[in-house]
Scaffold this motif. Structure first.
Motif, mmCIF file in Angstrom:
data_model
loop_
_atom_site.group_PDB
_atom_site.id
_atom_site.type_symbol
_atom_site.label_atom_id
_atom_site.label_comp_id
_atom_site.label_asym_id
_atom_site.label_seq_id
_atom_site.Cartn_x
_atom_site.Cartn_y
_atom_site.Cartn_z
ATOM 1 N N ALA A 156 0.819 -1.214 0.000
ATOM 2 C CA ALA A 156 0.000 0.000 0.000
ATOM 3 C C ALA A 156 0.852 1.263 0.000
ATOM 4 O O ALA A 156 0.490 2.275 -0.613
ATOM 5 N N ASP A 157 1.992 1.225 0.670
ATOM 6 C CA ASP A 157 2.850 2.414 0.724
ATOM 7 C C ASP A 157 3.439 2.722 -0.649
ATOM 8 O O ASP A 157 3.489 3.888 -1.071
ATOM 9 N N ALA A 158 3.862 1.688 -1.365
ATOM 10 C CA ALA A 158 4.396 1.897 -2.710
ATOM 11 C C ALA A 158 3.305 2.400 -3.645
ATOM 12 O O ALA A 158 3.554 3.252 -4.514
ATOM 13 N N THR A 159 2.088 1.895 -3.476
ATOM 14 C CA THR A 159 0.981 2.365 -4.318
ATOM 15 C C THR A 159 0.678 3.831 -4.030
ATOM 16 O O THR A 159 0.403 4.607 -4.958
ATOM 17 N N ALA A 160 0.735 4.243 -2.769
ATOM 18 C CA ALA A 160 0.513 5.649 -2.431
ATOM 19 C C ALA A 160 1.535 6.544 -3.125
ATOM 20 O O ALA A 160 1.200 7.617 -3.649
ATOM 21 N N GLU A 161 2.773 6.105 -3.156
ATOM 22 C CA GLU A 161 3.806 6.873 -3.843
ATOM 23 C C GLU A 161 3.525 6.930 -5.343
ATOM 24 O O GLU A 161 3.696 7.979 -5.984
ATOM 25 N N ALA A 197 -3.786 8.065 4.405
ATOM 26 C CA ALA A 197 -2.472 7.438 4.280
ATOM 27 C C ALA A 197 -2.540 5.954 4.645
ATOM 28 O O ALA A 197 -3.403 5.532 5.417
ATOM 29 N N PRO A 198 -1.641 5.143 4.093
ATOM 30 C CA PRO A 198 -1.643 3.721 4.412
ATOM 31 C C PRO A 198 -1.579 3.478 5.918
ATOM 32 O O PRO A 198 -0.793 4.116 6.631
ATOM 33 N N ALA A 199 -2.423 2.554 6.372
ATOM 34 C CA ALA A 199 -2.470 2.236 7.795
ATOM 35 C C ALA A 199 -2.916 0.798 7.974
ATOM 36 O O ALA A 199 -3.724 0.286 7.188
ATOM 37 N N ASP A 200 -2.408 0.165 9.015
ATOM 38 C CA ASP A 200 -2.803 -1.204 9.317
ATOM 39 C C ASP A 200 -4.205 -1.234 9.906
ATOM 40 O O ASP A 200 -4.583 -0.373 10.711
ATOM 41 N N VAL A 201 -4.983 -2.249 9.515
ATOM 42 C CA VAL A 201 -6.286 -2.511 10.102
ATOM 43 C C VAL A 201 -6.124 -3.760 10.961
ATOM 44 O O VAL A 201 -6.354 -4.887 10.502
ATOM 45 N N LEU A 202 -5.633 -3.533 12.194
ATOM 46 C CA LEU A 202 -5.258 -4.634 13.069
ATOM 47 C C LEU A 202 -4.351 -5.594 12.289
ATOM 48 O O LEU A 202 -3.371 -5.165 11.696
ATOM 49 N N ASP A 245 -12.755 8.943 -6.318
ATOM 50 C CA ASP A 245 -12.156 8.316 -5.146
ATOM 51 C C ASP A 245 -12.046 6.800 -5.329
ATOM 52 O O ASP A 245 -12.926 6.164 -5.903
ATOM 53 N N PHE A 246 -10.980 6.222 -4.799
ATOM 54 C CA PHE A 246 -10.802 4.770 -4.792
ATOM 55 C C PHE A 246 -9.868 4.426 -3.646
ATOM 56 O O PHE A 246 -9.370 5.313 -2.941
ATOM 57 N N ALA A 247 -9.644 3.147 -3.419
ATOM 58 C CA ALA A 247 -8.816 2.730 -2.298
ATOM 59 C C ALA A 247 -8.054 1.462 -2.667
ATOM 60 O O ALA A 247 -8.305 0.860 -3.718
ATOM 61 N N GLY A 264 -5.128 -6.414 7.442
ATOM 62 C CA GLY A 264 -4.468 -5.939 6.241
ATOM 63 C C GLY A 264 -4.075 -4.483 6.400
ATOM 64 O O GLY A 264 -4.091 -3.930 7.509
ATOM 65 N N ARG A 265 -3.726 -3.859 5.308
ATOM 66 C CA ARG A 265 -3.289 -2.465 5.308
ATOM 67 C C ARG A 265 -4.066 -1.751 4.199
ATOM 68 O O ARG A 265 -4.136 -2.248 3.065
ATOM 69 N N ALA A 266 -4.643 -0.601 4.523
ATOM 70 C CA ALA A 266 -5.517 0.098 3.577
ATOM 71 C C ALA A 266 -5.049 1.534 3.380
ATOM 72 O O ALA A 266 -4.377 2.123 4.234
ATOM 73 N N ALA A 267 -5.412 2.093 2.243
ATOM 74 C CA ALA A 267 -5.178 3.499 1.951
ATOM 75 C C ALA A 267 -6.244 3.956 0.971
ATOM 76 O O ALA A 267 -6.802 3.145 0.229
ATOM 77 N N ALA A 268 -6.541 5.257 0.984
ATOM 78 C CA ALA A 268 -7.579 5.805 0.112
ATOM 79 C C ALA A 268 -7.028 6.977 -0.680
ATOM 80 O O ALA A 268 -6.256 7.793 -0.152
ATOM 81 N N PHE A 269 -7.441 7.072 -1.942
ATOM 82 C CA PHE A 269 -6.880 8.043 -2.864
ATOM 83 C C PHE A 269 -7.974 8.740 -3.681
ATOM 84 O O PHE A 269 -9.128 8.318 -3.694
ATOM 85 N N THR A 270 -7.559 9.792 -4.394
ATOM 86 C CA THR A 270 -8.405 10.458 -5.375
ATOM 87 C C THR A 270 -7.604 10.597 -6.655
ATOM 88 O O THR A 270 -6.442 11.028 -6.615
#
Length: 262
Positions: free
Chosen positions: A80-85, A97-102, A117-119, A105-111
């Motif tokens: 997710a961090d590489a995708t954010a970049e 920003a990318p963050a762990d969900v317990l 919007d997508f994630a 998994g790890r999620a991030a949301a973008f525009t």
């Protein structure tokens, strides 16, 4: 066609943000027969829609300032961090920003650059939705955009999707999307330029899901009875299926489809 296990770039999660969890649960239970399961008191109201014991979608309250009711599509990423970049390099923006969900998994949301919007979902313990491409589950995802060429370039840069343009008339081209390296049967959705009539009516760039159903006419009838607003009545798309598009009672956009050949 969507399938599990998921590959990078394929839709692997989706959820609906709503100002009224109870009302939305009642609507989707009536339309699709889904059961709702809360994720627990620590989840801030988030929960899951299930069918036959498997998760088909998520549901949660609106958490971003100024957010409107909507379905959010998540695409599989191994990082997710590489995708954010990659999103920022390609001209998009990071909303969450990318963050762990317990340990799930790890999620991030973008525009994207046009405003859709997508994630993304980086699997941990939860690989993604348990069911896809069967009645009552996600069938495909679709992007409406104000700049189809720019959208193809953006998502190609971020996800390396394969694209194939299909003429839909003298002024409309539909772009079929598939994960990198996948065959033609692995297409997971498409994108199209918003026609001027849609723009004049107030449409803006957005992603929306199509849910597979056994009978599109019956599904739209149930949705209408439960308070949906019809945007596109039941329509035959040769070689694709029979579909309809509507807003749920709080204004989230979705579509139902009976895929050809089912």
């Amino acid at each position: 066609m969507l399938m599990t296990p998921y590959v990078p770039g394929a839709p692997n999660w989706l959820d609906v943000g709503t100002p009224d969890i109870d009302a939305s649960v009642a609507f989707y239970s009536a339309v699709f027969g889904w059961q709702h399961r809360s994720a627990g008191p620590a989840a801030g109201g988030y929960g899951f829609f299930e069918q036959d014991g498997g998760t088909v979608a998520g549901i949660g309250p609106l958490t971003e300032e100024g957010a409107s009711p909507s379905w959010t599509v998540y695409f599989h990423t191994p990082d997710a961090d590489a995708t954010a970049e990659a999103v920022e390099r390609a001209g998009g923006s990071v909303r969450v920003a990318p963050a762990d969900v317990l340990t799930a998994g790890r999620a991030a949301a973008f525009t994207d650059p046009a405003g859709a919007d997508f994630a993304v979902w980086q699997p941990g313990d939860t690989q993604g939705l348990d069911l896809v491409a069967v009645p009552g589950s996600l069938a495909r995802t679709e992007l409406y955009t104000t700049d189809a060429a720019a959208a193809k370039a953006f998502y190609g840069s971020v996800f390396s999707w394969q694209t194939r343009d299909v003429p839909m008339g003298p002024e409309l081209t539909y772009t079929v999307l598939a994960p990198a390296g996948a065959g033609p049967t692995a297409a997971h959705g498409g994108l199209m330029q918003l026609p001027q009539a849609n723009l004049d009516a107030g449409s803006t760039p957005e992603w929306h899901p199509y849910f597979e159903v056994s009978d599109c006419d019956a599904t739209l009838a149930r949705a209408t009875e439960a308070g949906a607003t019809v945007l596109v009545p039941v329509t035959d798309a040769p070689g694709i299926g029979r579909f309809a598009m509507f807003l749920d009672p709080v204004g989230a956009l979705l579509a139902a489809i009976t895929t050809a050949g089912r």
